[in-house]
Design an enzyme around this catalytic site. Structure first.
Site, PDB file in Angstrom:
ATOM      1  N   LYS A  83      -5.743   6.065   3.498  1.00 30.25           N
ATOM      2  CA  LYS A  83      -5.142   6.518   4.773  1.00 30.25           C
ATOM      3  C   LYS A  83      -5.889   5.936   5.974  1.00 30.25           C
ATOM      4  CE  LYS A  83      -5.782  10.879   3.813  1.00 30.25           C
ATOM      5  NZ  LYS A  83      -6.480  10.677   2.515  1.00 30.25           N
ATOM      6  N   ARG A 136      -3.962  19.449   6.793  1.00 34.12           N
ATOM      7  CA  ARG A 136      -4.321  19.503   5.374  1.00 34.12           C
ATOM      8  C   ARG A 136      -3.955  20.841   4.748  1.00 34.12           C
ATOM      9  NH1 ARG A 136      -8.684  15.403   5.524  1.00 34.12           N
ATOM     10  NH2 ARG A 136      -9.712  15.137   3.530  1.00 34.12           N
ATOM     11  N   ARG A 180     -16.630   2.921  -1.837  1.00 34.57           N
ATOM     12  CA  ARG A 180     -16.450   2.908  -0.374  1.00 34.57           C
ATOM     13  C   ARG A 180     -17.787   2.823   0.364  1.00 34.57           C
ATOM     14  NH1 ARG A 180     -12.598   7.269   2.236  1.00 34.57           N
ATOM     15  NH2 ARG A 180     -13.897   8.765   1.085  1.00 34.57           N
ATOM     16  N   ARG A 193     -20.953   7.691   1.957  1.00 35.84           N
ATOM     17  CA  ARG A 193     -20.851   9.074   2.409  1.00 35.84           C
ATOM     18  C   ARG A 193     -21.419  10.028   1.371  1.00 35.84           C
ATOM     19  NH1 ARG A 193     -14.649   9.543   4.266  1.00 35.84           N
ATOM     20  NH2 ARG A 193     -15.005  11.603   3.351  1.00 35.84           N
ATOM     21  N   ARG A 205     -13.158  17.760  -4.107  1.00 34.10           N
ATOM     22  CA  ARG A 205     -12.228  17.393  -3.027  1.00 34.10           C
ATOM     23  C   ARG A 205     -10.814  17.163  -3.570  1.00 34.10           C
ATOM     24  NH1 ARG A 205     -15.246  12.530  -0.626  1.00 34.10           N
ATOM     25  NH2 ARG A 205     -13.380  12.260   0.627  1.00 34.10           N
TER      26      ARG A 205
HETATM   27  P1  ADP Z   1      -8.846   7.676   2.797  1.00 32.94           P
HETATM   28  O1  ADP Z   1      -8.900   7.551   4.302  1.00 32.94           O
HETATM   29  O2  ADP Z   1      -7.477   8.008   2.295  1.00 32.94           O
HETATM   30  O3  ADP Z   1      -9.905   8.574   2.254  1.00 32.94           O
HETATM   31  P2  ADP Z   1      -9.908   4.948   2.833  1.00 32.94           P
HETATM   32  O4  ADP Z   1      -9.001   4.208   3.769  1.00 32.94           O
HETATM   33  O5  ADP Z   1     -11.254   5.315   3.342  1.00 32.94           O
HETATM   34  O6  ADP Z   1      -9.143   6.237   2.213  1.00 32.94           O
HETATM   35  O7  ADP Z   1     -10.042   4.059   1.522  1.00 32.94           O
HETATM   36  C1  ADP Z   1     -10.865   4.468   0.435  1.00 32.94           C
HETATM   37  C2  ADP Z   1     -11.531   3.229  -0.181  1.00 32.94           C
HETATM   38  O8  ADP Z   1     -10.527   2.431  -0.821  1.00 32.94           O
HETATM   39  C3  ADP Z   1     -12.229   2.298   0.822  1.00 32.94           C
HETATM   40  O9  ADP Z   1     -13.381   1.784   0.195  1.00 32.94           O
HETATM   41  C4  ADP Z   1     -11.185   1.203   1.101  1.00 32.94           C
HETATM   42  O10 ADP Z   1     -11.816  -0.034   1.445  1.00 32.94           O
HETATM   43  C5  ADP Z   1     -10.471   1.115  -0.253  1.00 32.94           C
HETATM   44  N1  ADP Z   1      -9.031   0.823  -0.149  1.00 32.94           N
HETATM   45  C6  ADP Z   1      -8.141   1.286   0.762  1.00 32.94           C
HETATM   46  N2  ADP Z   1      -6.900   0.847   0.481  1.00 32.94           N
HETATM   47  C7  ADP Z   1      -7.002   0.094  -0.646  1.00 32.94           C
HETATM   48  C8  ADP Z   1      -6.065  -0.637  -1.450  1.00 32.94           C
HETATM   49  N3  ADP Z   1      -4.758  -0.658  -1.161  1.00 32.94           N
HETATM   50  N4  ADP Z   1      -6.533  -1.298  -2.531  1.00 32.94           N
HETATM   51  C9  ADP Z   1      -7.853  -1.250  -2.842  1.00 32.94           C
HETATM   52  N5  ADP Z   1      -8.793  -0.593  -2.139  1.00 32.94           N
HETATM   53  C10 ADP Z   1      -8.377   0.084  -1.049  1.00 32.94           C
HETATM   54  P1  AMP Z   2     -11.959  12.776   5.092  1.00 31.91           P
HETATM   55  O1  AMP Z   2     -12.772  11.884   5.978  1.00 31.91           O
HETATM   56  O2  AMP Z   2     -10.530  12.885   5.492  1.00 31.91           O
HETATM   57  O3  AMP Z   2     -12.153  12.403   3.627  1.00 31.91           O
HETATM   58  O4  AMP Z   2     -12.560  14.241   5.271  1.00 31.91           O
HETATM   59  C1  AMP Z   2     -13.898  14.546   4.908  1.00 31.91           C
HETATM   60  C2  AMP Z   2     -14.089  16.051   4.869  1.00 31.91           C
HETATM   61  O5  AMP Z   2     -13.907  16.612   6.183  1.00 31.91           O
HETATM   62  C3  AMP Z   2     -13.116  16.831   3.997  1.00 31.91           C
HETATM   63  O6  AMP Z   2     -13.515  16.851   2.627  1.00 31.91           O
HETATM   64  C4  AMP Z   2     -13.181  18.221   4.624  1.00 31.91           C
HETATM   65  O7  AMP Z   2     -14.373  18.905   4.277  1.00 31.91           O
HETATM   66  C5  AMP Z   2     -13.275  17.890   6.112  1.00 31.91           C
HETATM   67  N1  AMP Z   2     -11.929  17.784   6.707  1.00 31.91           N
HETATM   68  C6  AMP Z   2     -11.327  16.654   7.177  1.00 31.91           C
HETATM   69  N2  AMP Z   2     -10.106  16.933   7.670  1.00 31.91           N
HETATM   70  C7  AMP Z   2      -9.923  18.268   7.505  1.00 31.91           C
HETATM   71  C8  AMP Z   2      -8.851  19.163   7.780  1.00 31.91           C
HETATM   72  N3  AMP Z   2      -7.699  18.734   8.335  1.00 31.91           N
HETATM   73  N4  AMP Z   2      -9.024  20.474   7.485  1.00 31.91           N
HETATM   74  C9  AMP Z   2     -10.164  20.926   6.952  1.00 31.91           C
HETATM   75  N5  AMP Z   2     -11.201  20.138   6.626  1.00 31.91           N
HETATM   76  C10 AMP Z   2     -11.092  18.823   6.897  1.00 31.91           C
END
Ligand code: ADP
Ligand code: AMP
Length: 219
Positions: free
Chosen positions: A15, A90, A129, A162, A173
C-alpha cells in the site's frame, strides 16, 4: 471536487509503495497513519509514546487517538485536492468517522482499491522491507533494493528494519488485520466503491491496475 482514495489490504502488501507513486503522479496528499505514528514516536510526542505501546505489540492504536490524528492531518492545506489514505481506516468505527470528517469538507471516499496477496507473500515482503529513517521511503532487499545497501536513494538517510516487522509481531499484525480490518472489505463492497487488485504482481503491474481502477474518478 476533491478525490479521496482509501487503499485497503493486509500489512506488507504494498500500500505504501503504491500510495507514494500515485500521490506523485496525481498530486494528491499521501496520508499514512503508520508513518504519522512513527513520526510522533521519533519526535517523542505524547501521542507517539502512547501509540508505541500498541505498535510494538502489533496491536491497533485505539480508535479515538487514531481518528484525532487523521482529522488533524486532513485539515492541512495539501489535502484540498484530495488524498490517498494508506492504513486508515482499519476498523469500522474509523470508517464511519472518516465519512463524517470528509462530509465536513463536502467530500467523500470515492474509491477503495483492495490490494490482496496470500499471507506467505506479504510475510516475505515484510521480512525484506527496509525503511528510510528520514522520510519513510520503502525498499525491499530483493524486490526493490537501494543502490547502496543501507542508504536511501532519495535522501541518503539510513535505512532500518522496523521493530514491528519481526516475525512474531507480523503474525499478530496479520491476525489483527483479519479480525478488525477485513470487515471493511464487505463494508466498502456494499457501498459499491471496492475494486479488487491482484497484489501478487510486480510493483509496475500493480500500479497499472491501480491506475485503471481509479482513473474514472478524475476529470
Ligand atoms: P504496506 O504499506 O502495505 O505495509 P509496503 O509498501 O511497505 O507495504 O511494502 C512492503 C514491502 O514489500 C516493501 O519492502 C516493498 O518494497 C515490497 N513491495 C511492495 N510492493 C511489492 C510488489 N508488488 N512486489 C514485490 N515487493 C513489493
Ligand atoms: P503500518 O505502517 O500501516 O504497517 O502501521 C504500523 C502500526 O501502526 C500498526 O500495526 C498499528 O499498530 C498502527 N496503526 C497504523 N494505522 C492504524 C490505524 N488506522 N488504526 C490503528 N492503529 C494503526
Amino acid at each position: 471536487m476533491a478525490t479521496f482514495i482509501v487503499l485497503l489490504g493486509p500489512p506488507g502488501v504494498g500500500k505504501g509503495t503504491q500510495a507514494k507513486i500515485l500521490a506523485n503522479t496525481k498530486k494528491l496528499a499521501h496520508i499514512s497513519s503508520g508513518d504519522l505514528f512513527r513520526e510522533n514516536i521519533k519526535n517523542q510526542t505524547e501521542l507517539g509514546k502512547h501509540a508505541k505501546s500498541f505498535i510494538d505489540k502489533g496491536e491497533l492504536v485505539p480508535d479515538g487517538v487514531t481518528i484525532g490524528m487523521i482529522r488533524e492531518r486532513l485539515n492541512r492545506a495539501d489535502c484540498k485536492p484530495g488524498a490517498i489514505l494508506d492504513g486508515f481506516p482499519r476498523t469500522p468505527v474509523q470508517a464511519v468517522a472518516l465519512e463524517k470528517m470528509l462530509a465536513e469538507f463536502k467530500g467523500q471516499v470515492n474509491v477503495v482499491p483492495y490490494i490482496s496477496a496470500p499471507e506467505a507473500v506479504v510475510v516475505g515482503r515484510i521480512s525484506g522491507r527496509w525503511t528510510c529513517r528520514l522520510n519513510g521511503h520503502i525498499y525491499h532487499q530483493m524486490f526493490n533494493p537501494p543502490k547502496q545497501t543501507g542508504v536511501c536513494d532519495i535522501d541518503s538517510s539510513e535505512l532500518y528494519q522496523r521493530e514491528d516487522d519481526k516475525v512474531e509481531t507480523v503474525t499478530i499484525r496479520i491476525r489483527v488485520y483479519l479480525e478488525q480490518t477485513i470487515p471493511l472489505v464487505e463494508y466498502y463492497r456494499k457501498s459499491g466503491k471496492l475494486i479488487e487488485i491482484n497484489g501478487e504482481q510486480a510493483v509496475e503491474q500493480v500500479s497499472k491496475d491501480l491506475y485503471s481502477a481509479i482513473k474514472n474518478h478524475f476529470m
